[in-house]
Design a protein around this motif. Structure first.
Motif, mmCIF file in Angstrom:
data_model
loop_
_atom_site.group_PDB
_atom_site.id
_atom_site.type_symbol
_atom_site.label_atom_id
_atom_site.label_comp_id
_atom_site.label_asym_id
_atom_site.label_seq_id
_atom_site.Cartn_x
_atom_site.Cartn_y
_atom_site.Cartn_z
ATOM 1 N N ILE A 141 0.841 -1.208 0.000
ATOM 2 C CA ILE A 141 0.000 0.000 0.000
ATOM 3 C C ILE A 141 0.875 1.257 0.000
ATOM 4 O O ILE A 141 0.626 2.207 -0.745
ATOM 5 N N LEU A 142 1.912 1.256 0.820
ATOM 6 C CA LEU A 142 2.748 2.446 0.956
ATOM 7 C C LEU A 142 3.621 2.708 -0.264
ATOM 8 O O LEU A 142 3.778 3.863 -0.686
ATOM 9 N N ILE A 143 4.185 1.641 -0.820
ATOM 10 C CA ILE A 143 5.176 1.812 -1.884
ATOM 11 C C ILE A 143 4.581 1.718 -3.282
ATOM 12 O O ILE A 143 4.822 2.577 -4.136
ATOM 13 N N VAL A 144 3.781 0.697 -3.533
ATOM 14 C CA VAL A 144 3.257 0.448 -4.873
ATOM 15 C C VAL A 144 1.953 1.184 -5.140
ATOM 16 O O VAL A 144 1.758 1.766 -6.212
ATOM 17 N N LYS A 145 1.043 1.165 -4.148
ATOM 18 C CA LYS A 145 -0.281 1.735 -4.350
ATOM 19 C C LYS A 145 -0.567 2.882 -3.378
ATOM 20 O O LYS A 145 -1.647 2.973 -2.791
ATOM 21 N N ASP A 146 0.410 3.763 -3.203
ATOM 22 C CA ASP A 146 0.212 4.871 -2.269
ATOM 23 C C ASP A 146 -0.894 5.820 -2.723
ATOM 24 O O ASP A 146 -1.419 6.610 -1.925
ATOM 25 N N ASN A 147 -1.289 5.751 -4.010
ATOM 26 C CA ASN A 147 -2.360 6.614 -4.496
ATOM 27 C C ASN A 147 -3.727 6.169 -4.013
ATOM 28 O O ASN A 147 -4.707 6.885 -4.149
ATOM 29 N N TRP A 148 -3.830 4.968 -3.444
ATOM 30 C CA TRP A 148 -5.116 4.498 -2.941
ATOM 31 C C TRP A 148 -5.607 5.383 -1.795
ATOM 32 O O TRP A 148 -6.790 5.665 -1.671
ATOM 33 N N SER A 149 -4.706 5.771 -0.926
ATOM 34 C CA SER A 149 -5.120 6.523 0.255
ATOM 35 C C SER A 149 -4.327 7.807 0.455
ATOM 36 O O SER A 149 -4.676 8.629 1.299
ATOM 37 N N ASN A 150 -3.262 7.982 -0.309
ATOM 38 C CA ASN A 150 -2.450 9.202 -0.234
ATOM 39 C C ASN A 150 -1.911 9.496 1.163
ATOM 40 O O ASN A 150 -1.945 10.633 1.622
ATOM 41 N N ILE A 151 -1.422 8.468 1.832
ATOM 42 C CA ILE A 151 -0.811 8.715 3.149
ATOM 43 C C ILE A 151 0.707 8.809 3.032
ATOM 44 O O ILE A 151 1.409 8.872 4.043
ATOM 45 N N VAL A 152 1.195 8.772 1.801
ATOM 46 C CA VAL A 152 2.617 8.971 1.515
ATOM 47 C C VAL A 152 2.752 10.161 0.571
ATOM 48 O O VAL A 152 2.088 10.208 -0.464
ATOM 49 N N PRO A 153 3.561 11.179 0.876
ATOM 50 C CA PRO A 153 4.416 11.285 2.063
ATOM 51 C C PRO A 153 3.615 11.769 3.279
ATOM 52 O O PRO A 153 2.596 12.428 3.137
ATOM 53 N N TYR A 154 4.126 11.419 4.451
ATOM 54 C CA TYR A 154 3.510 11.924 5.685
ATOM 55 C C TYR A 154 4.193 13.218 6.100
ATOM 56 O O TYR A 154 5.406 13.370 5.963
ATOM 57 N N ASP A 155 3.409 14.151 6.622
ATOM 58 C CA ASP A 155 3.979 15.366 7.207
ATOM 59 C C ASP A 155 3.044 15.885 8.290
ATOM 60 O O ASP A 155 1.846 15.576 8.299
ATOM 61 N N PHE A 156 3.606 16.658 9.215
ATOM 62 C CA PHE A 156 2.813 17.253 10.285
ATOM 63 C C PHE A 156 2.191 18.563 9.810
ATOM 64 O O PHE A 156 2.732 19.237 8.924
ATOM 65 N N PHE A 157 1.081 18.936 10.437
ATOM 66 C CA PHE A 157 0.309 20.091 9.968
ATOM 67 C C PHE A 157 1.090 21.399 10.086
ATOM 68 O O PHE A 157 0.864 22.338 9.316
ATOM 69 N N TRP A 158 2.017 21.473 11.038
ATOM 70 C CA TRP A 158 2.744 22.740 11.212
ATOM 71 C C TRP A 158 3.803 22.956 10.126
ATOM 72 O O TRP A 158 4.326 24.049 9.991
ATOM 73 N N ASN A 159 4.110 21.903 9.362
ATOM 74 C CA ASN A 159 5.088 22.057 8.279
ATOM 75 C C ASN A 159 4.471 22.476 6.959
ATOM 76 O O ASN A 159 5.166 23.009 6.084
ATOM 77 N N ILE A 160 3.175 22.209 6.802
ATOM 78 C CA ILE A 160 2.501 22.534 5.553
ATOM 79 C C ILE A 160 1.228 23.308 5.871
ATOM 80 O O ILE A 160 0.257 22.760 6.377
ATOM 81 N N LYS A 161 1.230 24.567 5.563
ATOM 82 C CA LYS A 161 0.077 25.428 5.861
ATOM 83 C C LYS A 161 -1.034 25.197 4.840
ATOM 84 O O LYS A 161 -0.783 24.976 3.661
ATOM 85 N N PHE A 162 -2.268 25.262 5.357
ATOM 86 C CA PHE A 162 -3.430 25.093 4.465
ATOM 87 C C PHE A 162 -3.709 26.372 3.693
ATOM 88 O O PHE A 162 -3.715 27.452 4.266
#
Length: 374
Positions: free
Chosen positions: A353-374
């Motif tokens: 899921i993480l490497i081949v099919k990461d587009n299924w759930s888009n949890i890759v890449p992971y980052d914390f909310f304070w690093n990426i502003k909405f």
């Protein structure tokens, strides 16, 4: 690298806690289990808006609903993409907006509530708590909690209901499921199928009947869903999911095979193990039936991919069923064999899921909310 450290770190740390658990007293066992759940909750609740396919939609909904006067909420239309939100979820967002207009609180609420309900069940009903946590991370619950936010909250109500169910508090069970289904995510009503386990015994006949019914539904899916649309017109919004095989088909086939392997373990444990006061025959039977029902819905998802989301209410029993079935086995070598087999399969699935099919759930890449502003 950060993604590997966080996801891999949770699995490794959970494994270390599991080893320490063997040599710990009751108090330390509880501390270790609470600690890993706190860490998982923080990872899920502090994720950035880019983590999870649906996360951005819910953040936008939080902002939009927060700007609407409370007396106008009953007329609210569609949020979270094209999907209409249940009124209970709308008011939950409005209530959280009273605390803060920062949408991160919604993600934190979801994480804390879901993992609290999982914790109380694992703490009381799992014979191998840290093995249960491992399966929770690798077999989909962890991924779901970072993607399908509203359904994750509904799952929390279902697990709260299951806790009441196991304690014979059926009124509380009904209330929990109805809150989850009528006010958070309507699919949670399907958790009431748990009552079937009181009428049906899990055996080979039940497996054959389920497979036959599944195949029939697979070929008659068009008239079946036309009937569903007449009863619940809302689901016409998902017509475009018909025949949307793609990567979802591979996932469905894997899940059908895997659940049958798990049920094989269950039958083996019944014949070669010994039930106890925590994992009784009744617990084994109801979990077996719920997992068997997931086969039916997975077959339907081969035709209508959105149906697979329903399976989270059934596959959640993996995290109790697999460890408990292994633990009640009388033969030590069989315990070791099955433990390594299911750890291996779960890890391969998670990495896939993480490497081949990461587009299924888009949890890759992971980052914390304070690093990426909405």
């Amino acid at each position: 690298m950060q993604t590997i450290i966080i996801y891999g770190g949770l699995i490794i740390l959970n494994g270390l806690f599991g080893i320490l658990n063997i040599f710990s007293n009751v108090k330390l066992k509880k501390i270790l289990l609470v600690s890993i759940f706190i860490l998982i909750s923080l990872v899920v609740g502090l994720r950035a808006w880019i983590v999870g396919t649906d996360t951005i939609s819910y953040i936008q909904s939080y902002i939009t609903i927060g700007s609407i006067p409370i007396n106008e909420l009953s007329g609210v239309g569609s949020f979270a993409g094209n999907e209409r939100l249940e009124i209970g979820f709308v008011y939950l967002i409005k209530l959280l907006n009273v605390v803060t207009n920062n949408p991160q609180i919604l993600l934190l609420f979801e994480a804390i509530f879901l993992y609290y309900t999982i914790f109380i069940n694992i703490n009381k009903y799992s014979l191998l708590p840290f093995f249960s946590v491992f399966l929770m991370i690798t077999l989909g619950i962890f991924i779901t909690s970072m993607n399908l936010l509203r359904q994750a909250i509904a799952l929390g109500f279902c697990l709260l209901g299951y806790y009441f169910w196991c304690n014979n508090k059926y009124l509380s069970f009904w209330i929990s499921i109805l809150i989850g289904g009528l006010f958070i995510h309507r699919t949670a009503i399907l958790f009431l199928l748990l009552f079937i386990s009181k009428k049906i015994k899990f055996n080979n006949k039940a497996i054959y009947c389920t497979l036959i019914i599944s195949i029939i539904f697979y070929y008659l899916y068009v008239p079946f869903f036309q009937l569903v649309y007449k009863i619940v017109p809302y689901y016409q919004n998902y017509q475009n999911s018909y025949n949307n095989f793609g990567s979802g088909k591979a996932s469905a086939i894997f899940n059908i095979i895997f659940v049958l392997l798990v049920l094989f373990l269950g039958q083996w444990a019944k014949n070669n193990g010994s039930f106890n006061k925590i994992f009784t025959y009744d617990r084994w039977n109801e979990m077996s039936i719920m997992l068997l029902l997931s086969v039916l819905f997975t077959f339907l998802s081969l035709r209508f991919t959105q149906v697979d989301r329903i399976n989270v209410y059934f596959r959640v029993f993996y995290i109790f069923y697999i460890p408990n079935c292994i633990q009640i086995l009388k033969n030590k070598n069989q315990k070791i064999f099955f433990t390594f087999i299911y750890i291996f399969i779960a890890l391969i699935y998670f990495l896939y899921i993480l490497i081949v099919k990461d587009n299924w759930s888009n949890i890759v890449p992971y980052d914390f909310f304070w690093n990426i502003k909405f």
